[in-house]
Design a protein around this motif. Structure first.
Motif, PDB file in Angstrom:
ATOM      1  N   GLU A 221       3.783  -7.007   8.343  1.00  0.00           N
ATOM      2  CA  GLU A 221       2.627  -7.906   8.317  1.00  0.00           C
ATOM      3  C   GLU A 221       1.448  -7.229   7.626  1.00  0.00           C
ATOM      4  O   GLU A 221       0.692  -7.880   6.893  1.00  0.00           O
ATOM      5  CB  GLU A 221       2.233  -8.339   9.726  1.00  0.00           C
ATOM      6  CG  GLU A 221       1.092  -9.356   9.724  1.00  0.00           C
ATOM      7  CD  GLU A 221       0.729  -9.881  11.098  1.00  0.00           C
ATOM      8  OE1 GLU A 221      -0.313 -10.555  11.218  1.00  0.00           O
ATOM      9  OE2 GLU A 221       1.485  -9.617  12.059  1.00  0.00           O
ATOM     10  N   ALA A 222       1.293  -5.922   7.858  1.00  0.00           N
ATOM     11  CA  ALA A 222       0.221  -5.185   7.182  1.00  0.00           C
ATOM     12  C   ALA A 222       0.372  -5.292   5.670  1.00  0.00           C
ATOM     13  O   ALA A 222      -0.610  -5.450   4.939  1.00  0.00           O
ATOM     14  CB  ALA A 222       0.233  -3.725   7.626  1.00  0.00           C
ATOM     15  N   LEU A 223       1.609  -5.238   5.192  1.00  0.00           N
ATOM     16  CA  LEU A 223       1.854  -5.381   3.755  1.00  0.00           C
ATOM     17  C   LEU A 223       1.505  -6.786   3.282  1.00  0.00           C
ATOM     18  O   LEU A 223       0.885  -6.967   2.228  1.00  0.00           O
ATOM     19  CB  LEU A 223       3.317  -5.064   3.450  1.00  0.00           C
ATOM     20  CG  LEU A 223       3.741  -5.170   1.982  1.00  0.00           C
ATOM     21  CD1 LEU A 223       3.036  -4.121   1.132  1.00  0.00           C
ATOM     22  CD2 LEU A 223       5.262  -5.020   1.851  1.00  0.00           C
ATOM     23  N   SER A 224       1.849  -7.783   4.071  1.00  0.00           N
ATOM     24  CA  SER A 224       1.639  -9.172   3.654  1.00  0.00           C
ATOM     25  C   SER A 224       0.164  -9.535   3.572  1.00  0.00           C
ATOM     26  O   SER A 224      -0.212 -10.421   2.797  1.00  0.00           O
ATOM     27  CB  SER A 224       2.363 -10.134   4.605  1.00  0.00           C
ATOM     28  OG  SER A 224       1.707 -10.203   5.862  1.00  0.00           O
ATOM     29  N   ILE A 225      -0.692  -8.874   4.356  1.00  0.00           N
ATOM     30  CA  ILE A 225      -2.127  -9.188   4.325  1.00  0.00           C
ATOM     31  C   ILE A 225      -2.909  -8.205   3.458  1.00  0.00           C
ATOM     32  O   ILE A 225      -4.134  -8.311   3.348  1.00  0.00           O
ATOM     33  CB  ILE A 225      -2.734  -9.239   5.743  1.00  0.00           C
ATOM     34  CG1 ILE A 225      -2.693  -7.871   6.423  1.00  0.00           C
ATOM     35  CG2 ILE A 225      -2.044 -10.298   6.585  1.00  0.00           C
ATOM     36  CD1 ILE A 225      -3.424  -7.832   7.767  1.00  0.00           C
ATOM     37  N   GLY A 226      -2.218  -7.246   2.847  1.00  0.00           N
ATOM     38  CA  GLY A 226      -2.889  -6.301   1.964  1.00  0.00           C
ATOM     39  C   GLY A 226      -3.481  -5.093   2.660  1.00  0.00           C
ATOM     40  O   GLY A 226      -4.232  -4.332   2.049  1.00  0.00           O
ATOM     41  N   LEU A 227      -3.135  -4.895   3.925  1.00  0.00           N
ATOM     42  CA  LEU A 227      -3.650  -3.739   4.650  1.00  0.00           C
ATOM     43  C   LEU A 227      -2.964  -2.458   4.188  1.00  0.00           C
ATOM     44  O   LEU A 227      -3.567  -1.387   4.178  1.00  0.00           O
ATOM     45  CB  LEU A 227      -3.454  -3.941   6.154  1.00  0.00           C
ATOM     46  CG  LEU A 227      -4.044  -2.889   7.099  1.00  0.00           C
ATOM     47  CD1 LEU A 227      -5.538  -2.701   6.862  1.00  0.00           C
ATOM     48  CD2 LEU A 227      -3.772  -3.281   8.548  1.00  0.00           C
TER      49      LEU A 227
END
Length: 256
Positions: free
Chosen positions: A168-174
């Protein structure tokens, strides 16, 4: 607590304060020393920041330190960490956080100050859970997180204290990339090493123009970009790049 090593033109700053890299004043002092070390070393052209602990990148500031410290001590500590993380942002060398485990609170804020964040695949969380302690992210989280993922997503993470898994961190650009845990450090170092083969003067100025530009109105950012470009135009690397292109050969950059 903090070690600095160099292999070729890549520096590696490693966090080591078991059990969770929760940081206190001494940790901040040693991190500052390591950052100053790579800033001063002209042989270091890219930096990997990681943890030696198997389950934690960093759990953030040491809550026991906050409980035992006075308000002036807390203020001094926060100001110092602000200064250290700002040095990371304003050093014309790319810093890559290699996140191998839980990255929470002040640990997330260390990662946010880096230019790129590469994460290990796995079952762990990233986020800003300070609200659960009745406080707010105080080492730059309220400023850097919305700049990275947008106001709405940042607010959601901060006001709920929710942590997110790596995917999820990857999907939101974190985070920017995910690698298998056993490959994370090698892949991050490989990326950093590749950067050192490029025109590192230009790489550093691209970083600074981007960082500074996001803090300025558009006209101010464009002015900063022009200044950076004019500096690069006068460099040996720019001449080498143009000559190599016209001669149809690979350029040999020297970082000047």
């Amino acid at each position: 607590m903090i070690s600095l090593e160099r292999e070729g033109a890549v520096g590696q700053i490693s966090l080591h304060r078991p059990p969770a890299n929760a940081y206190n004043q001494q940790f901040a002092l040693e991190l500052d020393e390591a950052v100053e070390g790579v800033r001063a070393d002209d042989g270091v052209q890219a930096v990997v920041l990681t943890s030696t602990l198997p389950r934690f990148f960093s759990a953030g500031a040491d809550v026991k330190f906050f409980q035992a410290s006075t308000l002036p001590q807390k203020e001094k500590f926060i100001l110092h960490m602000h200064e250290v993380l700002r040095k990371i942002e304003l050093t014309p060398k790319v810093f890559i956080a290699a996140i191998n485990g839980h990255c929470l609170g002040g640990g997330m804020e260390i990662a946010l100050a880096c230019d790129l964040r590469f994460a290990a695949a796995g079952a762990y969380g990233l986020g800003q859970p300070e609200i659960s302690l009745g406080i707010l992210p105080g080492n730059g989280g309220t400023q850097r997180l919305p700049r990275l993922v947008g106001k709405g997503r940042a607010l959601d993470l901060m006001i709920t204290g929710r942590t997110v898994p790596p995917d999820e961190a990857l999907s939101i650009g974190l985070v920017d990339r995910i690698f298998p845990a056993e490959e994370l450090l090698a892949k991050t170092r490989e990326y950093a090493d590749a950067l050192t083969k490029r025109a590192t003067l230009a790489v550093g100025l691209i970083k600074l123009a981007t960082t500074r530009g996001l803090e300025l109105p558009l006209d101010g950012g464009l002015a900063y970009e022009r200044e950076a470009l004019f500096r690069v135009f006068a460099s040996e690397d720019a001449a080498e790049g143009v000559n190599a292109f016209l001669a149809k050969r690979a350029p040999v950059f020297k970082g000047r």
